[in-house]
Scaffold this motif. Structure first.
Motif, short mmCIF file in Angstrom:
data_model
loop_
_atom_site.label_atom_id
_atom_site.label_comp_id
_atom_site.label_asym_id
_atom_site.label_seq_id
_atom_site.Cartn_x
_atom_site.Cartn_y
_atom_site.Cartn_z
N PHE A 94 71.56 -7.61 -13.39
CA PHE A 94 70.24 -7.29 -13.93
C PHE A 94 69.23 -8.31 -13.40
O PHE A 94 69.60 -9.36 -12.87
CB PHE A 94 70.26 -7.28 -15.46
CG PHE A 94 70.64 -8.59 -16.09
CD1 PHE A 94 69.67 -9.55 -16.38
CD2 PHE A 94 71.96 -8.87 -16.39
CE1 PHE A 94 70.02 -10.76 -16.96
CE2 PHE A 94 72.32 -10.08 -16.97
CZ PHE A 94 71.35 -11.02 -17.26
N ASN A 95 67.97 -7.98 -13.58
CA ASN A 95 66.89 -8.84 -13.11
C ASN A 95 66.10 -9.42 -14.27
O ASN A 95 66.00 -8.80 -15.34
CB ASN A 95 65.92 -8.06 -12.22
CG ASN A 95 66.46 -7.80 -10.83
OD1 ASN A 95 67.67 -7.83 -10.61
ND2 ASN A 95 65.57 -7.56 -9.89
N LEU A 96 65.51 -10.57 -14.04
CA LEU A 96 64.47 -11.13 -14.87
C LEU A 96 63.23 -11.32 -13.99
O LEU A 96 63.36 -11.60 -12.80
CB LEU A 96 64.88 -12.48 -15.46
CG LEU A 96 66.03 -12.47 -16.47
CD1 LEU A 96 66.58 -13.88 -16.66
CD2 LEU A 96 65.56 -11.90 -17.80
N ASP A 97 62.06 -11.15 -14.58
CA ASP A 97 60.83 -11.42 -13.85
C ASP A 97 60.54 -12.91 -13.94
O ASP A 97 60.48 -13.48 -15.04
CB ASP A 97 59.67 -10.61 -14.46
CG ASP A 97 59.92 -9.12 -14.37
OD1 ASP A 97 60.01 -8.61 -13.25
OD2 ASP A 97 60.03 -8.47 -15.43
N TYR A 98 60.35 -13.54 -12.78
CA TYR A 98 60.18 -15.00 -12.80
C TYR A 98 59.51 -15.47 -11.51
O TYR A 98 59.94 -15.11 -10.42
CB TYR A 98 61.53 -15.69 -12.97
CG TYR A 98 61.43 -17.20 -13.07
CD1 TYR A 98 60.71 -17.80 -14.10
CD2 TYR A 98 62.05 -18.02 -12.13
CE1 TYR A 98 60.61 -19.18 -14.19
CE2 TYR A 98 61.96 -19.40 -12.22
CZ TYR A 98 61.23 -19.97 -13.25
OH TYR A 98 61.13 -21.34 -13.33
N ARG A 116 70.10 -15.40 -7.93
CA ARG A 116 69.36 -15.59 -6.68
C ARG A 116 67.93 -15.12 -6.89
O ARG A 116 67.66 -14.26 -7.74
CB ARG A 116 70.00 -14.82 -5.52
CG ARG A 116 70.09 -13.31 -5.72
CD ARG A 116 70.80 -12.61 -4.58
NE ARG A 116 71.04 -11.20 -4.87
CZ ARG A 116 70.18 -10.23 -4.65
NH1 ARG A 116 68.99 -10.51 -4.11
NH2 ARG A 116 70.48 -8.96 -4.94
N ARG A 117 67.02 -15.68 -6.12
CA ARG A 117 65.64 -15.23 -6.15
C ARG A 117 65.49 -14.10 -5.14
O ARG A 117 66.00 -14.17 -4.02
CB ARG A 117 64.68 -16.37 -5.79
CG ARG A 117 64.80 -17.62 -6.66
CD ARG A 117 64.31 -17.43 -8.07
NE ARG A 117 62.89 -17.43 -8.22
CZ ARG A 117 62.17 -18.52 -8.54
NH1 ARG A 117 62.77 -19.70 -8.73
NH2 ARG A 117 60.86 -18.43 -8.69
N ASP A 118 64.82 -13.04 -5.54
CA ASP A 118 64.56 -11.91 -4.67
C ASP A 118 63.05 -11.78 -4.54
O ASP A 118 62.37 -11.31 -5.46
CB ASP A 118 65.18 -10.64 -5.25
CG ASP A 118 65.00 -9.43 -4.33
OD1 ASP A 118 64.52 -9.62 -3.20
OD2 ASP A 118 65.35 -8.32 -4.75
N GLY A 119 62.50 -12.21 -3.41
CA GLY A 119 61.06 -12.25 -3.25
C GLY A 119 60.48 -13.34 -4.13
O GLY A 119 61.15 -14.30 -4.51
N ASP A 120 59.21 -13.19 -4.48
CA ASP A 120 58.55 -14.23 -5.28
C ASP A 120 58.43 -13.87 -6.75
O ASP A 120 57.80 -14.61 -7.51
CB ASP A 120 57.16 -14.51 -4.71
CG ASP A 120 56.22 -13.32 -4.78
OD1 ASP A 120 56.69 -12.21 -5.12
OD2 ASP A 120 55.02 -13.49 -4.50
N ARG A 121 59.09 -12.75 -7.19
CA ARG A 121 58.90 -12.32 -8.57
C ARG A 121 60.18 -12.02 -9.32
O ARG A 121 60.15 -11.89 -10.54
CB ARG A 121 58.02 -11.06 -8.61
CG ARG A 121 56.61 -11.27 -8.15
CD ARG A 121 55.77 -10.03 -8.37
NE ARG A 121 55.89 -9.55 -9.74
CZ ARG A 121 55.21 -8.54 -10.23
NH1 ARG A 121 54.36 -7.88 -9.47
NH2 ARG A 121 55.38 -8.14 -11.47
N GLU A 122 61.30 -11.89 -8.63
CA GLU A 122 62.52 -11.42 -9.28
C GLU A 122 63.61 -12.48 -9.26
O GLU A 122 63.85 -13.14 -8.24
CB GLU A 122 63.04 -10.16 -8.57
CG GLU A 122 62.08 -8.99 -8.57
CD GLU A 122 61.92 -8.34 -9.93
OE1 GLU A 122 62.89 -8.37 -10.73
OE2 GLU A 122 60.83 -7.80 -10.20
N LEU A 123 64.28 -12.64 -10.39
CA LEU A 123 65.48 -13.45 -10.51
C LEU A 123 66.64 -12.50 -10.80
O LEU A 123 66.67 -11.85 -11.85
CB LEU A 123 65.34 -14.48 -11.64
CG LEU A 123 66.56 -15.34 -11.93
CD1 LEU A 123 66.93 -16.22 -10.74
CD2 LEU A 123 66.32 -16.20 -13.18
N VAL A 124 67.56 -12.39 -9.86
CA VAL A 124 68.68 -11.45 -9.97
C VAL A 124 69.88 -12.21 -10.56
O VAL A 124 70.29 -13.24 -10.03
CB VAL A 124 69.05 -10.87 -8.59
CG1 VAL A 124 70.18 -9.85 -8.74
CG2 VAL A 124 67.82 -10.23 -7.95
#
Length: 476
Positions: A94-98, A116-124
């Motif tokens: 799941f993702n968190l917005d971060y 892991r960070r996915d782009g500049d807005r998502e924490l997977v």
């Protein structure tokens, strides 16, 4: 779990499923589970028509508990976010917005999790083992590092060296990980530590405030559910104003060093709350107040229980942001295209009702003059109220929204209008509402056919016809 016996002793061993092995492999690599069933992966966005990547699927948050340590001299933020939630589907990822500082560690239900960070807005996040639907989740995220100054679009550095978090629709993700969508409201606790000599303000009830070992420690409890952008933290050399309403509601306001001129307006907050309760029913929260910063930002914001005000804020601004405690905070939008429910009502309350009921202004004349000035100006009408578009969210709802509501009031009559809007907002306390729901509710309160009136005011990009511009006692 399979129990076996060996030499008289009972031992247990775990046989992992193929799915669990895939998750463990992903955990070690910090990647997505190889070949995982898409049904086990929470969606990285909830498809809001304006911001499709806002929010995340697969879980529902009930409470955020944040522990924040901030050092103004170095702009360093260290945080631990404890997120209590429940899985709403089988969940292997799941993702968190971060968008905040570096993530150091993530655990899910006490076990280390891949991230892991996915782009500049998502924490997977990849839990150690897949989570079944309905299972309570406790997600803990540790993070630390220097904060970036977003200049009013999230974490913002103040002239004093302090900082505050502010912005709509996105700001919370710059200082803690969350499910950043209006659809997932949760209660909120902030435990903040700053060097002695600094003060901290936030939303909700301040339940602790003490200096220990050269640091100020505060705790803030927001007991009614809140959207992420309506939470805040502010660090500065604040002075305070404590008041109570006639009904005993505690009111705590804070002023940054350069905002002393705002104190006179804030002293009227109990009066304003009484005015708003007469319009919209009991105040929906257990505390109130305001936070005045001295940073030149282009907006003030209705952060829940305690709006944040820019230095230019006037009494009209205070009325507007406090009206949002009903329209936008306790009753929140379902999606951002419903923004008129927030801004049309807050603007009408401050720009028309306050002037009429407190100052005796002739708002019918104010309305007519505004219509005559703008009825042939196509630019005035070209952004529809019901769906202004992401790039125009904060435009027509302010200047044309009050006109729509005043015309609606004159069409329905005083008793029907004010009873309907009061009932509507109270029916959605601690929840959500949409413009289509509002339209349907209005029609349920009158035998007048409202379809064409609402369509021309809310959906069209030209001025409404004469009868809809001047209904009821507005008719010339």
């Amino acid at each position: 779990m399979i129990a076996v016996e060996s030499t008289g002793e009972r031992r247990s061993t775990m046989r992992l499923s193929a799915a669990a092995c895939a998750v463990l492999t992903a955990l070690a690599l910090g990647t997505s589970p190889a070949g995982a069933d898409p049904g086990l992966i929470g969606e990285p966005g909830l498809d809001d028509p304006y911001f499709p990547m806002d929010g995340n699927g697969g879980y529902d948050v009930t409470h955020y508990d944040l522990t924040i340590d901030y050092t103004p001299e170095t702009y360093a933020l260290r945080g631990t976010a404890r997120i209590d939630a429940a899985a709403t589907q089988p969940l292997a990822q799941f993702n968190l917005d971060y968008r905040g500082p570096e993530v150091l560690m993530v655990t899910v239900n006490g076990h280390p999790a891949g991230f892991r960070r996915d782009g500049d807005r998502e924490l997977v996040v990849t839990p150690l083992l897949p989570l079944p639907p309905g299972l309570p989740m406790r997600i803990i995220v540790d993070y630390a590092g220097p904060t970036a100054d977003t200049a009013g679009a999230g974490w913002t550095h103040a002239p004093s060296g302090g900082a505050f978090a502010l912005g709509q629709p996105h700001s919370a993700s710059t200082w803690y990980p969350l499910n950043d969508t209006p659809l997932d409201k949760a209660t909120f606790t902030l435990r903040a530590s700053v060097p002695a000599g600094w003060e901290v303000m936030s939303t909700g009830d301040r339940t602790a405030h003490e200096v220990r070992e050269d640091h100020l420690h505060t705790v803030w409890e927001t007991r009614q559910p809140v959207i992420g952008y309506l939470t805040t933290i502010a660090v500065d050399h604040f002075t305070f104003l404590e008041q109570r309403t006639a009904g005993g509601l505690p009111v705590l306001s804070a002023f940054a060093p350069g905002s002393a001129d705002n104190r006179e307006d804030e002293q009227r907050l109990p009066e304003i709350l009484d005015f708003l309760e007469n319009l919209y029913g009991p105040y929906p929260f257990d505390v109130a107040g305001g936070i005045y910063v001295d940073t030149e930002i282009p907006f003030s914001l209705e952060t829940q229980t305690r709006p944040v005000y820019a230095p230019w804020a006037e009494l009209n601004t205070v009325v507007h942001e406090l009206a949002h405690q009903w329209w936008g905070d306790t009753m929140s939008v379902r999606q951002w295209s419903d923004i008129c429910l927030n801004e049309c009502f807050a603007s009408y309350t401050a720009d028309y009702l306050w002037l009429e009921r407190v100052h005796g202004a002739d708002v019918d004349t104010k309305y007519r003059d505004t219509i005559e000035k703008n009825r042939d100006d196509q630019d005035f009408w070209d952004i529809p109220l019901a769906d202004p578009g992401a790039e125009n969210m904060f435009t027509s709802v302010y200047y044309r929204g009050p006109l729509f509501l005043h015309a609606l009031r004159k069409l329905l009559g005083e008793n029907v209008f004010f009873t309907a809007v009061r009932d509507f907002v109270n029916a959605h306390r601690n929840g959500h509402a949409s413009m289509p729901e509002f339209r349907e509710f209005l029609q349920s309160r009158t035998s007048l056919p409202l379809g064409e009136f609402l369509a021309e005011w809310l959906d069209a990009t030209t001025a409404p016809r004469e009868d809809f511009l001047y209904p009821g006692t507005l008719r010339r």
